[in-house]
Design a protein around this motif. Structure first.
Motif, PDB file in Angstrom:
ATOM      1  N   LYS A   1       0.845  -1.191   0.000  1.00 23.78           N
ATOM      2  CA  LYS A   1       0.000   0.000   0.000  1.00 23.78           C
ATOM      3  C   LYS A   1       0.888   1.251   0.000  1.00 23.78           C
ATOM      4  CE  LYS A   1      -3.377   2.968   0.716  1.00 23.78           C
ATOM      5  NZ  LYS A   1      -4.281   3.338  -0.379  1.00 23.78           N
ATOM      6  N   SER A   2       0.541   2.229  -0.809  1.00 22.97           N
ATOM      7  CA  SER A   2       1.333   3.462  -0.849  1.00 22.97           C
ATOM      8  C   SER A   2       1.498   4.007   0.562  1.00 22.97           C
ATOM      9  CB  SER A   2       0.629   4.526  -1.699  1.00 22.97           C
ATOM     10  OG  SER A   2       0.632   4.150  -3.047  1.00 22.97           O
TER      11      SER A   2
ATOM     12  N   ASN B   1     -13.202   4.956  -5.380  1.00 24.36           N
ATOM     13  CA  ASN B   1     -12.640   5.047  -4.032  1.00 24.36           C
ATOM     14  C   ASN B   1     -12.083   6.427  -3.762  1.00 24.36           C
ATOM     15  OD1 ASN B   1      -9.479   5.173  -3.599  1.00 24.36           O
ATOM     16  ND2 ASN B   1      -9.831   4.080  -5.534  1.00 24.36           N
ATOM     17  N   SER B   2     -12.157   6.776  -2.493  1.00 26.49           N
ATOM     18  CA  SER B   2     -11.426   7.940  -1.998  1.00 26.49           C
ATOM     19  C   SER B   2     -10.900   7.562  -0.619  1.00 26.49           C
ATOM     20  CB  SER B   2     -12.336   9.170  -1.918  1.00 26.49           C
ATOM     21  OG  SER B   2     -11.563  10.273  -1.477  1.00 26.49           O
ATOM     22  N   MET B   3      -9.898   6.691  -0.623  1.00 28.72           N
ATOM     23  CA  MET B   3      -9.397   6.103   0.621  1.00 28.72           C
ATOM     24  C   MET B   3      -8.651   7.141   1.457  1.00 28.72           C
ATOM     25  SD  MET B   3     -10.510   3.094   0.117  1.00 28.72           S
ATOM     26  CE  MET B   3      -9.741   2.127   1.394  1.00 28.72           C
ATOM     27  N   GLY B   4      -7.904   8.027   0.796  1.00 29.14           N
ATOM     28  CA  GLY B   4      -7.142   9.035   1.537  1.00 29.14           C
ATOM     29  C   GLY B   4      -5.862   8.497   2.155  1.00 29.14           C
ATOM     30  N   LEU B   5      -5.265   7.509   1.461  1.00 24.94           N
ATOM     31  CA  LEU B   5      -3.955   6.974   1.853  1.00 24.94           C
ATOM     32  C   LEU B   5      -3.879   6.378   3.263  1.00 24.94           C
ATOM     33  CD1 LEU B   5      -1.304   9.466   0.388  1.00 24.94           C
ATOM     34  CD2 LEU B   5      -1.327   6.994   0.100  1.00 24.94           C
ATOM     35  N   PRO B   6      -4.853   5.558   3.655  1.00 21.22           N
ATOM     36  CA  PRO B   6      -4.700   4.879   4.951  1.00 21.22           C
ATOM     37  C   PRO B   6      -3.512   3.924   4.852  1.00 21.22           C
ATOM     38  CG  PRO B   6      -6.508   3.895   3.711  1.00 21.22           C
ATOM     39  CD  PRO B   6      -6.045   5.096   2.930  1.00 21.22           C
TER      40      PRO B   6
ATOM     41  N   ASN C   1       4.572   6.636  -6.376  1.00 18.75           N
ATOM     42  CA  ASN C   1       3.226   6.962  -6.834  1.00 18.75           C
ATOM     43  C   ASN C   1       3.131   8.447  -7.177  1.00 18.75           C
ATOM     44  OD1 ASN C   1       0.522   7.272  -7.215  1.00 18.75           O
ATOM     45  ND2 ASN C   1      -0.093   6.217  -5.333  1.00 18.75           N
TER      46      ASN C   1
ATOM     47  N   ASN D   1      -3.051   4.450 -12.900  1.00 18.79           N
ATOM     48  CA  ASN D   1      -3.767   4.589 -11.633  1.00 18.79           C
ATOM     49  C   ASN D   1      -5.247   4.833 -11.961  1.00 18.79           C
ATOM     50  OD1 ASN D   1      -4.434   5.072  -8.911  1.00 18.79           O
ATOM     51  ND2 ASN D   1      -2.498   6.131  -8.556  1.00 18.79           N
ATOM     52  N   SER D   2      -6.064   4.882 -10.933  1.00 23.81           N
ATOM     53  CA  SER D   2      -7.501   5.110 -11.150  1.00 23.81           C
ATOM     54  C   SER D   2      -7.723   6.441 -11.880  1.00 23.81           C
ATOM     55  CB  SER D   2      -8.231   5.109  -9.809  1.00 23.81           C
ATOM     56  OG  SER D   2      -7.576   5.948  -8.898  1.00 23.81           O
TER      57      SER D   2
HETATM   58  C1  DHB Z   1      -5.022   6.296  -2.748  1.00 25.56           C
HETATM   59  C2  DHB Z   1      -5.590   6.210  -3.988  1.00 25.56           C
HETATM   60  C3  DHB Z   1      -4.775   6.119  -5.104  1.00 25.56           C
HETATM   61  O1  DHB Z   1      -5.272   6.011  -6.356  1.00 25.56           O
HETATM   62  C4  DHB Z   1      -3.419   6.130  -4.956  1.00 25.56           C
HETATM   63  O2  DHB Z   1      -2.642   6.062  -6.037  1.00 25.56           O
HETATM   64  C5  DHB Z   1      -2.843   6.213  -3.695  1.00 25.56           C
HETATM   65  C6  DHB Z   1      -3.667   6.296  -2.592  1.00 25.56           C
HETATM   66  C7  DHB Z   1      -5.879   6.436  -1.560  1.00 25.56           C
HETATM   67  O3  DHB Z   1      -6.890   7.136  -1.636  1.00 25.56           O
HETATM   68  O4  DHB Z   1      -5.532   5.850  -0.510  1.00 25.56           O
END
Ligand code: DHB
Length: 315
Positions: free
Chosen positions: A49-50, A73-78, A129, A196-197
């Motif tokens: 995971k980034s 998705n809009s995870m926000g890099l958890p 990324n 990427n997305s």
């Molecule tokens: C997230 C989404 C991404 O597309 C990415 O490249 C890195 C992080 C995220 O929202 O966590």
């Protein structure tokens, strides 16, 4: 006639992958258990995971939604912070290549993370990324700012000497891909991962008449089935414009062996699976491997190189 023995292993310079199929960063690769499951699976590599310097909880849920045509998705890099991932890798004893995904919130943070990563002998390569679309109040996606991109790469290669890959955002014009390739060709980059997305999509729930994810008023990155044509086009054009020494890892809309075959025909050496991995779980790597091998057997191809980049025009 005897069927040829099929081999789906590939190399990215000196990095050898026993299978050309791996997870996409972000898909079930954040925690120790998730990463251990990936290490045990038949994937040819694993991508983490980034990560950022500090651990992050990410955006408010619901922040991921799936339907038959794809995901938003809009995870926000958890993520658990770079030290967690470096410590995890120290304990790892497998031979499987590990790509540490890094997504600092600024150029300075990314440089710091790259310096840290380059001290670890367990990181096979960093996948930097340049395309995270989901940070609230975010800076521009670096991959869309060609001046910043060029400046950033110059800074990085002053000190970073290990294998580096770049996760790129989708581009929608040939001239943009040509110009990005002109920049990337000047650096000793191992691979690019595209795409990427697709940023800033919306899914609508017509019953509730609302968006389906909470952060950013429902806007998020689109992945899965509906982005495959854009992934294929980006791979095709980067294959045309990048130096041949820079490999392409295809990512976007892979659900079965045919999708992988198409990515490779467009020029990918390997592929990553995100949305469909999230939906199907770890057994997907066995299924995709079987499906790809069966296609190559039927077509009498014995290796990825037999058909990589050989997509034909209609004449
Ligand atoms: C997230 C989404 C991404 O597309 C990415 O490249 C890195 C992080 C995220 O929202 O966590």
């Amino acid at each position: 006639m005897d069927k040829k023995k099929v081999n789906i292993s590939i190399s990215i310079k000196d990095i050898k992958l026993s299978s050309c199929i791996m997870n996409a960063s972000g898909a079930i690769c954040t925690t120790e258990k998730e990463l251990n499951d990936l290490l045990k699976s038949s994937s040819g590599a694993i991508v983490t995971k980034s990560c950022t310097f500090f651990p992050r909880k990410g955006n408010v849920k619901p922040r991921y939604f799936y339907c038959e045509y794809g995901s938003i998705n809009s995870m926000g890099l958890p993520n658990l912070g770079i030290d967690f991932y470096l410590d995890f890798l120290e304990k790892n004893k497998t031979e499987k290549p590990i790509f540490l995904s890094i997504s600092g919130l600024s150029i300075e943070e990314n440089c710091f993370l790259l310096k840290k990563a380059s001290l670890s002998s367990k990181v096979t390569a960093v996948e930097l990324n340049l395309s995270c679309p989901n940070i609230l109040g975010e800076e521009e996606i670096i991959g869309y700012d060609f001046y910043k991109l060029s400046y950033f790469l110059k800074e990085i290669f002053k000190f970073y000497k290990k294998p580096l890959g770049l996760k790129l955002p989708p581009y929608f014009k040939e001239i943009h891909i040509k110009n990005v390739a002109i920049i990337l060709n000047q650096f000793p980059i191992y691979f690019v991962t595209c795409i990427n997305s697709i940023p800033n999509g919306i899914f609508v729930n017509s019953t509730t008449e609302s968006v389906v994810i909470y952060p950013k008023k429902g806007f998020g990155g689109i992945g899965g089935l509906s982005i495959k044509p854009f992934a294929l086009a980006n791979i095709r054009l980067f294959h045309l414009y990048l130096r041949k020494e820079i490999s392409i890892i295809g990512c976007g809309g892979i659900t079965n062996g045919v999708d992988i075959f198409e990515h490779i025909l467009c020029g990918a050496s390997a592929v990553q699976v995100g949305t469909q991995f999230i939906e199907e779980g770890i057994s997907i790597f066995d299924r995709l491997k079987k499906e790809l091998i069966s296609i190559l057997e039927k077509k009498n191809y014995s290796s990825i190189d037999n058909f990589k980049g050989n997509l034909k025009d209609l004449v």
